[in-house]
Design an enzyme around this catalytic site. Sequence first.
Site, PDB file in Angstrom:
ATOM      1  N   PHE A   2       1.026  -1.268   0.031  1.00  0.00           N
ATOM      2  CA  PHE A   2       0.036   0.098  -0.018  1.00  0.00           C
ATOM      3  C   PHE A   2       1.038   1.331  -0.096  1.00  0.00           C
ATOM      4  CE2 PHE A   2      -2.005  -3.382   2.354  1.00  0.00           C
ATOM      5  CZ  PHE A   2      -3.173  -3.854   1.723  1.00  0.00           C
ATOM      6  N   CYS A  54      -3.611  -5.123   6.806  1.00  0.00           N
ATOM      7  CA  CYS A  54      -3.725  -5.777   5.377  1.00  0.00           C
ATOM      8  C   CYS A  54      -4.963  -6.951   5.555  1.00  0.00           C
ATOM      9  CB  CYS A  54      -2.489  -6.154   4.718  1.00  0.00           C
ATOM     10  SG  CYS A  54      -3.005  -7.176   3.317  1.00  0.00           S
ATOM     11  N   THR A 156       4.698  11.897   8.459  1.00  0.00           N
ATOM     12  CA  THR A 156       6.135  12.139   8.753  1.00  0.00           C
ATOM     13  C   THR A 156       6.442  12.489  10.011  1.00  0.00           C
ATOM     14  OG1 THR A 156       6.361  13.131   6.501  1.00  0.00           O
ATOM     15  CG2 THR A 156       8.098  13.791   8.196  1.00  0.00           C
TER      16      THR A 156
END
Length: 237
Positions: A2, A54, A156
Amino acid sequence: MFTGLIETIGTVTEYNKNDTSSSGGNGVTLIISDCSPILEDVQLGDSISTNGVCLTVTEFDPSKTWFKVGIAPETLRKTNLESLTKGSKVNLERAVTANVRLGGHIVQGHVDTIATITKKESDENAINYTFKLRDVEFINYIVHKGFIAIDGTSLTVTNVDNEKAEFSIMLISYSQSKVILSKKEVGDTVNIEVDLTGKLIEKQIEINLQKHINDDSSSLNQLITQLIEKKLKERLD
């Protein structure tokens, strides 16, 4: 794989702890709706990141308005998916295809641990968050200005406190309406996936060090021997 760029926010409509249906496998399953945009090309067996995890599509309705996924026991232990209830909102992203631009970073959907929000503070039109890791060893893979996936969202890192096993990020105004993090408060938990790069580097260093240690003729062993001999000589002198 992803990108950490959330495509849509879905709604949990069913949380079954012992799904005996043919697509349930006598285990824990979720049914997620309000997600038609990502189901246009859905197929059984597809991977969809759900809050950073996932998960495999085991069923979907003909009109493609909802899909079902199963959750393995190990996944429940590593993530906060067990805390979901009917009506919970979840971040959703389909697995990447060959023609998808990598706007975030490489995210596996393999959650490492969870973290608790310890601070939430406004900074003009942005929100600063600080998180404390449940499993403190993962702070070793979190670096200032590095990547991290929080509930599947690529963000970030703005600050790291190794001693407290805490780190911070900033959620910009645009992202606040696109992901579920903006709705969470101090004390809530999030799923954390650290950047894979750090773990790969650590593994390679461990393998190479062990190889050198086991080889008496290796340059590392020779260097250690020389240092020991030098120190012994200094003591004798």
